[in-house]
Motif scaffolding. Structure first.
Motif, PDB file in Angstrom:
ATOM      1  N   ASP A  97       0.837  -1.204   0.000  1.00 53.55           N
ATOM      2  CA  ASP A  97       0.000   0.000   0.000  1.00 53.55           C
ATOM      3  C   ASP A  97       0.873   1.256   0.000  1.00 53.55           C
ATOM      4  OD1 ASP A  97      -2.250  -1.510  -0.013  1.00 53.55           O
ATOM      5  OD2 ASP A  97      -2.778  -1.145   2.081  1.00 53.55           O
ATOM      6  N   PHE A  98       1.957   1.206   0.758  1.00 56.00           N
ATOM      7  CA  PHE A  98       2.844   2.365   0.796  1.00 56.00           C
ATOM      8  C   PHE A  98       3.353   2.700  -0.610  1.00 56.00           C
ATOM      9  CE2 PHE A  98       7.183   3.866   0.545  1.00 56.00           C
ATOM     10  CZ  PHE A  98       7.010   5.136   1.074  1.00 56.00           C
ATOM     11  N   LYS A  99       3.790   1.706  -1.338  1.00 57.58           N
ATOM     12  CA  LYS A  99       4.366   1.973  -2.662  1.00 57.58           C
ATOM     13  C   LYS A  99       3.337   2.563  -3.609  1.00 57.58           C
ATOM     14  CE  LYS A  99       8.328  -0.967  -2.185  1.00 57.58           C
ATOM     15  NZ  LYS A  99       8.907  -2.285  -2.330  1.00 57.58           N
ATOM     16  N   LEU A 100       2.088   2.131  -3.490  1.00 62.38           N
ATOM     17  CA  LEU A 100       1.027   2.748  -4.299  1.00 62.38           C
ATOM     18  C   LEU A 100       0.926   4.238  -4.004  1.00 62.38           C
ATOM     19  CD1 LEU A 100      -2.058   0.361  -4.175  1.00 62.38           C
ATOM     20  CD2 LEU A 100      -0.803   1.106  -6.211  1.00 62.38           C
ATOM     21  N   ALA A 101       0.843   4.565  -2.727  1.00 63.68           N
ATOM     22  CA  ALA A 101       0.717   5.976  -2.347  1.00 63.68           C
ATOM     23  C   ALA A 101       1.964   6.759  -2.736  1.00 63.68           C
ATOM     24  CB  ALA A 101       0.456   6.080  -0.840  1.00 63.68           C
ATOM     25  N   TYR A 102       3.108   6.162  -2.480  1.00 64.30           N
ATOM     26  CA  TYR A 102       4.385   6.837  -2.761  1.00 64.30           C
ATOM     27  C   TYR A 102       4.508   7.173  -4.250  1.00 64.30           C
ATOM     28  CZ  TYR A 102       9.441   7.317  -3.326  1.00 64.30           C
ATOM     29  OH  TYR A 102      10.697   7.758  -3.649  1.00 64.30           O
ATOM     30  N   THR A 103       4.158   6.240  -5.092  1.00 58.58           N
ATOM     31  CA  THR A 103       4.355   6.471  -6.527  1.00 58.58           C
ATOM     32  C   THR A 103       3.280   7.378  -7.108  1.00 58.58           C
ATOM     33  OG1 THR A 103       3.198   4.417  -7.043  1.00 58.58           O
ATOM     34  CG2 THR A 103       5.589   4.321  -6.936  1.00 58.58           C
ATOM     35  N   ARG A 104       2.138   7.473  -6.457  1.00 55.85           N
ATOM     36  CA  ARG A 104       1.046   8.272  -7.029  1.00 55.85           C
ATOM     37  C   ARG A 104       0.879   9.645  -6.419  1.00 55.85           C
ATOM     38  NH1 ARG A 104      -3.527   3.669  -8.320  1.00 55.85           N
ATOM     39  NH2 ARG A 104      -2.099   2.296  -9.408  1.00 55.85           N
ATOM     40  N   CYS A 105       1.554   9.925  -5.338  1.00 56.91           N
ATOM     41  CA  CYS A 105       1.464  11.269  -4.757  1.00 56.91           C
ATOM     42  C   CYS A 105       1.855  12.294  -5.826  1.00 56.91           C
ATOM     43  CB  CYS A 105       2.392  11.376  -3.549  1.00 56.91           C
ATOM     44  SG  CYS A 105       2.502  13.073  -2.916  1.00 56.91           S
ATOM     45  N   PRO A 106       0.979  13.237  -6.139  1.00 53.51           N
ATOM     46  CA  PRO A 106       1.240  14.127  -7.270  1.00 53.51           C
ATOM     47  C   PRO A 106       2.368  15.123  -7.041  1.00 53.51           C
ATOM     48  CG  PRO A 106      -0.767  14.778  -6.141  1.00 53.51           C
ATOM     49  CD  PRO A 106      -0.340  13.475  -5.531  1.00 53.51           C
ATOM     50  N   THR A 107       2.767  15.328  -5.812  1.00 48.26           N
ATOM     51  CA  THR A 107       3.799  16.340  -5.552  1.00 48.26           C
ATOM     52  C   THR A 107       5.114  15.753  -5.042  1.00 48.26           C
ATOM     53  OG1 THR A 107       3.119  16.671  -3.266  1.00 48.26           O
ATOM     54  CG2 THR A 107       2.001  18.014  -4.936  1.00 48.26           C
ATOM     55  N   GLY A 108       5.169  14.447  -4.877  1.00 48.80           N
ATOM     56  CA  GLY A 108       6.389  13.861  -4.313  1.00 48.80           C
ATOM     57  C   GLY A 108       6.567  14.177  -2.842  1.00 48.80           C
ATOM     58  N   ALA A 109       5.462  14.478  -2.161  1.00 48.19           N
ATOM     59  CA  ALA A 109       5.552  14.864  -0.750  1.00 48.19           C
ATOM     60  C   ALA A 109       5.861  13.686   0.167  1.00 48.19           C
ATOM     61  CB  ALA A 109       4.241  15.523  -0.306  1.00 48.19           C
ATOM     62  N   ILE A 110       5.576  12.475  -0.296  1.00 55.11           N
ATOM     63  CA  ILE A 110       5.843  11.294   0.535  1.00 55.11           C
ATOM     64  C   ILE A 110       7.300  10.898   0.333  1.00 55.11           C
ATOM     65  CG2 ILE A 110       5.218   8.910   1.004  1.00 55.11           C
ATOM     66  CD1 ILE A 110       2.420   9.546  -0.119  1.00 55.11           C
ATOM     67  N   LYS A 111       8.059  10.997   1.404  1.00 53.64           N
ATOM     68  CA  LYS A 111       9.491  10.706   1.349  1.00 53.64           C
ATOM     69  C   LYS A 111       9.755   9.305   1.871  1.00 53.64           C
ATOM     70  CE  LYS A 111      10.113  14.859  -0.041  1.00 53.64           C
ATOM     71  NZ  LYS A 111      10.223  15.049  -1.508  1.00 53.64           N
ATOM     72  N   ARG A 112      10.827   8.704   1.404  1.00 55.65           N
ATOM     73  CA  ARG A 112      11.203   7.371   1.888  1.00 55.65           C
ATOM     74  C   ARG A 112      12.700   7.330   2.135  1.00 55.65           C
ATOM     75  NH1 ARG A 112      10.511   2.821  -2.598  1.00 55.65           N
ATOM     76  NH2 ARG A 112      12.092   1.851  -1.312  1.00 55.65           N
ATOM     77  N   SER A 113      13.086   6.404   3.014  1.00 58.19           N
ATOM     78  CA  SER A 113      14.494   6.257   3.340  1.00 58.19           C
ATOM     79  C   SER A 113      14.727   4.849   3.878  1.00 58.19           C
ATOM     80  CB  SER A 113      14.892   7.286   4.410  1.00 58.19           C
ATOM     81  OG  SER A 113      16.225   7.084   4.816  1.00 58.19           O
ATOM     82  N   ASP A 114      15.942   4.354   3.740  1.00 62.62           N
ATOM     83  CA  ASP A 114      16.260   3.062   4.355  1.00 62.62           C
ATOM     84  C   ASP A 114      16.774   3.239   5.787  1.00 62.62           C
ATOM     85  OD1 ASP A 114      18.708   4.146   3.786  1.00 62.62           O
ATOM     86  OD2 ASP A 114      19.415   2.473   2.554  1.00 62.62           O
ATOM     87  N   LYS A 115      16.813   4.488   6.252  1.00 57.84           N
ATOM     88  CA  LYS A 115      17.202   4.784   7.651  1.00 57.84           C
ATOM     89  C   LYS A 115      16.134   5.654   8.288  1.00 57.84           C
ATOM     90  CE  LYS A 115      21.989   5.690   6.415  1.00 57.84           C
ATOM     91  NZ  LYS A 115      21.836   6.062   5.085  1.00 57.84           N
ATOM     92  N   PRO A 116      16.060   5.683   9.608  1.00 65.36           N
ATOM     93  CA  PRO A 116      15.125   6.605  10.255  1.00 65.36           C
ATOM     94  C   PRO A 116      15.454   8.049   9.861  1.00 65.36           C
ATOM     95  CG  PRO A 116      16.016   5.056  11.853  1.00 65.36           C
ATOM     96  CD  PRO A 116      16.791   4.864  10.584  1.00 65.36           C
ATOM     97  N   PHE A 117      14.435   8.862   9.732  1.00 61.90           N
ATOM     98  CA  PHE A 117      14.646  10.281   9.430  1.00 61.90           C
ATOM     99  C   PHE A 117      15.220  10.967  10.675  1.00 61.90           C
ATOM    100  CE2 PHE A 117      11.913   9.007   6.078  1.00 61.90           C
ATOM    101  CZ  PHE A 117      12.178   9.856   5.019  1.00 61.90           C
ATOM    102  N   PRO A 118      16.064  11.974  10.479  1.00 63.07           N
ATOM    103  CA  PRO A 118      16.612  12.699  11.644  1.00 63.07           C
ATOM    104  C   PRO A 118      15.477  13.280  12.486  1.00 63.07           C
ATOM    105  CG  PRO A 118      17.687  13.386   9.600  1.00 63.07           C
ATOM    106  CD  PRO A 118      16.528  12.526   9.210  1.00 63.07           C
ATOM    107  N   GLN A 119      15.612  13.154  13.798  1.00 61.58           N
ATOM    108  CA  GLN A 119      14.603  13.677  14.711  1.00 61.58           C
ATOM    109  C   GLN A 119      15.000  15.080  15.148  1.00 61.58           C
ATOM    110  OE1 GLN A 119      11.747  11.628  15.251  1.00 61.58           O
ATOM    111  NE2 GLN A 119      12.834  10.644  13.571  1.00 61.58           N
ATOM    112  N   LYS A 120      13.996  15.953  15.230  1.00 60.88           N
ATOM    113  CA  LYS A 120      14.274  17.347  15.587  1.00 60.88           C
ATOM    114  C   LYS A 120      14.454  17.480  17.092  1.00 60.88           C
ATOM    115  CE  LYS A 120      11.985  19.236  11.623  1.00 60.88           C
ATOM    116  NZ  LYS A 120      10.757  19.755  11.082  1.00 60.88           N
TER     117      LYS A 120
END
Ligand code: SF4
Length: 77
Positions: A54-77
């Protein structure tokens, strides 16, 4: 491979597509801006294997590329 995600909320146009395609993974605030539900959009929790389809469907179809992916955790603020 581990997969982490978060929504770049500056880039989200509140189109609703990701929630329609992956309702277990994405939710919205009152303005319709999306976030990754399982970790409150911190990008700190790896996706389960079953959620990756399901994630890949959303990721590939998001019209603005707003869904980001990474093989590591994102830096925490
Ligand atoms: S598909 Fe992309 S632009 Fe649309 S609501 Fe989801 S993150 Fe925002």
């Amino acid at each position: 491979m581990a997969l982490y995600t978060k929504v770049d909320q500056e880039a989200c146009i509140a189109c609703g597509l990701c929630q329609m395609l992956a309702p277990e993974l994405f939710t919205y605030d009152e303005a319709g801006i999306a976030s990754f539900k399982p970790d409150q959009n911190t990008g700190s929790l790896p996706l389960d294997d079953y959620a990756k389809i399901d994630f890949k469907l959303a990721y590939t179809r998001c019209p603005t590329g707003a869904i980001k992916r990474s093989d590591k955790p994102f830096p925490q603020k």
